[in-house]
Design a protein around this motif. Sequence first.
Motif, short mmCIF file in Angstrom:
data_model
loop_
_atom_site.label_atom_id
_atom_site.label_comp_id
_atom_site.label_asym_id
_atom_site.label_seq_id
_atom_site.Cartn_x
_atom_site.Cartn_y
_atom_site.Cartn_z
N PRO A 106 -10.80 -2.51 -7.75
CA PRO A 106 -10.94 -2.67 -5.85
C PRO A 106 -10.28 -1.54 -5.77
O PRO A 106 -9.98 -1.03 -4.33
N VAL A 107 -8.54 -1.63 -6.20
CA VAL A 107 -7.27 -1.04 -4.99
C VAL A 107 -8.09 0.72 -5.38
O VAL A 107 -7.46 1.21 -4.22
N THR A 145 -6.49 -3.96 -11.02
CA THR A 145 -6.62 -3.62 -12.43
C THR A 145 -6.49 -2.40 -13.57
O THR A 145 -6.68 -2.98 -14.58
N LYS A 146 -6.49 -1.52 -12.54
CA LYS A 146 -6.46 -0.10 -13.91
C LYS A 146 -7.34 0.10 -14.70
O LYS A 146 -7.94 -0.02 -15.88
N LEU A 159 -14.19 -5.21 -2.80
CA LEU A 159 -13.10 -5.91 -1.74
C LEU A 159 -14.00 -6.74 -1.94
O LEU A 159 -13.38 -8.13 -1.90
N GLY A 160 -15.35 -6.69 -1.43
CA GLY A 160 -16.00 -8.83 -1.13
C GLY A 160 -16.28 -9.92 -2.56
O GLY A 160 -15.67 -10.09 -2.30
N PHE A 161 -16.05 -9.30 -3.44
CA PHE A 161 -16.20 -9.58 -4.72
C PHE A 161 -14.47 -9.71 -4.87
O PHE A 161 -13.97 -11.16 -5.23
N SER A 162 -13.91 -9.04 -5.18
CA SER A 162 -12.12 -10.31 -5.71
C SER A 162 -11.74 -10.04 -4.06
O SER A 162 -10.24 -10.85 -4.51
N GLY A 163 -11.83 -10.20 -3.54
CA GLY A 163 -10.69 -10.88 -2.21
C GLY A 163 -11.86 -12.08 -1.90
O GLY A 163 -11.68 -12.82 -1.18
N GLY A 202 2.28 -0.48 -4.96
CA GLY A 202 2.90 -0.24 -6.76
C GLY A 202 1.41 -0.93 -7.03
O GLY A 202 0.36 -0.66 -6.94
N GLU A 203 1.59 -2.49 -7.13
CA GLU A 203 0.27 -3.15 -7.66
C GLU A 203 -0.40 -3.72 -7.59
O GLU A 203 -1.39 -4.89 -8.00
N MET A 204 -0.54 -3.81 -6.07
CA MET A 204 -1.36 -5.05 -5.19
C MET A 204 -0.91 -3.97 -4.19
O MET A 204 -1.46 -2.99 -3.72
N MET A 205 -2.43 -4.88 -3.78
CA MET A 205 -2.64 -4.89 -2.22
C MET A 205 -2.49 -5.65 -1.05
O MET A 205 -3.28 -6.65 -1.61
N LYS A 206 -1.93 -5.68 -0.22
CA LYS A 206 -2.08 -7.25 0.84
C LYS A 206 -3.61 -6.43 1.78
O LYS A 206 -3.46 -5.83 2.66
N ILE A 207 -3.69 -7.74 1.75
CA ILE A 207 -5.10 -7.61 3.43
C ILE A 207 -5.55 -8.08 4.43
O ILE A 207 -5.22 -9.60 4.30
N ARG A 208 -5.10 -7.66 5.59
CA ARG A 208 -4.55 -9.04 6.40
C ARG A 208 -6.29 -8.97 7.20
O ARG A 208 -6.73 -8.33 7.15
N ILE A 209 -6.50 -10.47 7.30
CA ILE A 209 -7.90 -10.71 7.86
C ILE A 209 -7.50 -11.01 9.31
O ILE A 209 -6.82 -12.23 8.84
N THR A 210 -7.88 -10.87 10.37
CA THR A 210 -7.73 -10.81 11.09
C THR A 210 -9.14 -11.78 11.88
O THR A 210 -8.30 -12.58 12.92
N GLY A 211 -9.67 -11.77 12.04
CA GLY A 211 -10.89 -13.16 11.76
C GLY A 211 -12.01 -13.30 10.99
O GLY A 211 -12.14 -12.99 10.00
#
Length: 349
Positions: free
Chosen positions: A231-232, A225-226, A176-180, A199-208
């Motif tokens: 990371p997903v 990435t399959k 997660l740290g590397f990909s985001g 589906g083919e992606m993940m949404k990450i909400r960065i709150t702070g």
Amino acid sequence: MVVALLLCAFSIFNFVGVLAQGAWKLIDQLEDPELKDLASRLPQTILHSRASNTVKKYLGAFRRWKLWAVGHNLSPIPARPHEFALYLQYIGETKGSKSAAEEACNAVSWVHSSAGLPPLLSDSFVKATLEGLRRSLAKPVVKKEPATVEMLEAIVEDAERSGSLSDLRLATACLLGFSGFMRAAEVLELRPCDCIVSGEMMKIRITGSKTDQLRQGDELLVARTKSRTCPVAMLERYMAINHISQDDQRYFFRPIQKMKSGEKLRESGRISVTCLRDLFNRKIAALGFPAREFGLHSLRAGGATAAANVKVPDRLFKRHGRWKSENAKDGYIKDSVESRLEVSKSLGL
């Protein structure tokens, strides 16, 4: 957590005598009940002028100045410029660190400003002393090396081989740290309700985030990435093994409880940045990587470096890493030899 920190900070804030100085002294003379009621909540508003961790750090630095000043029969607040300059000299000689001197200046200046007093950093004598310490104590910056895809592959492979929940937790956090392009603190603050897989992606909400001064939050998109290091898929596996639901409000990366039947995540809390750093350093050392050359920030730098070297458009690059300036962004990138050679190849020689 934040409320408790602010209440603790408020007690220290009051203790150092800020509420009896400058503008607060004038406010204390007001007799109107409505104004007094507003004044009772004003200190907490002032504490929100900086991030909670910054307030904690500043108050700690101010307390050290106060102890030194009282020990020499000096006034801690308002601090007199020539006396504070002597304190900076003391810090320079005993700590040998320009960052300690800068922190003291920033802390006492902020406390002064919070009392409506002139900030010490506006004084020419203090500025000259600080600049002298910056130059005389300056040391070359030694940045950690960026993490590589090969390193992450080794961490993931080791987690699959061991079957350990601790190793799986580390692998998930690293991916997660590397990909985001995420800081360690941002990774550790994640909760399941902040991550939506579609589906083919993940949404990450960065709150702070330390760059999110207005606390507006941000949204980060990570592709599926399959591959073995997706990371997903790794986060989905981590959630499935730990029976974590999508609407769970608890932190992802909680401490692990060892039981006779195996390992499981504790019901509350989260691991610290220090704990994650120790786990990361021990793991890469065991895998044969030079641990001294890497740190948790290597993950953010590694993702940024990998993207830059495959020529991801600059605008998307900056948005993904949530950088506000070019200088901040460029500081994370280590250009590959191939990329650097492109400069001379393009000269037409």
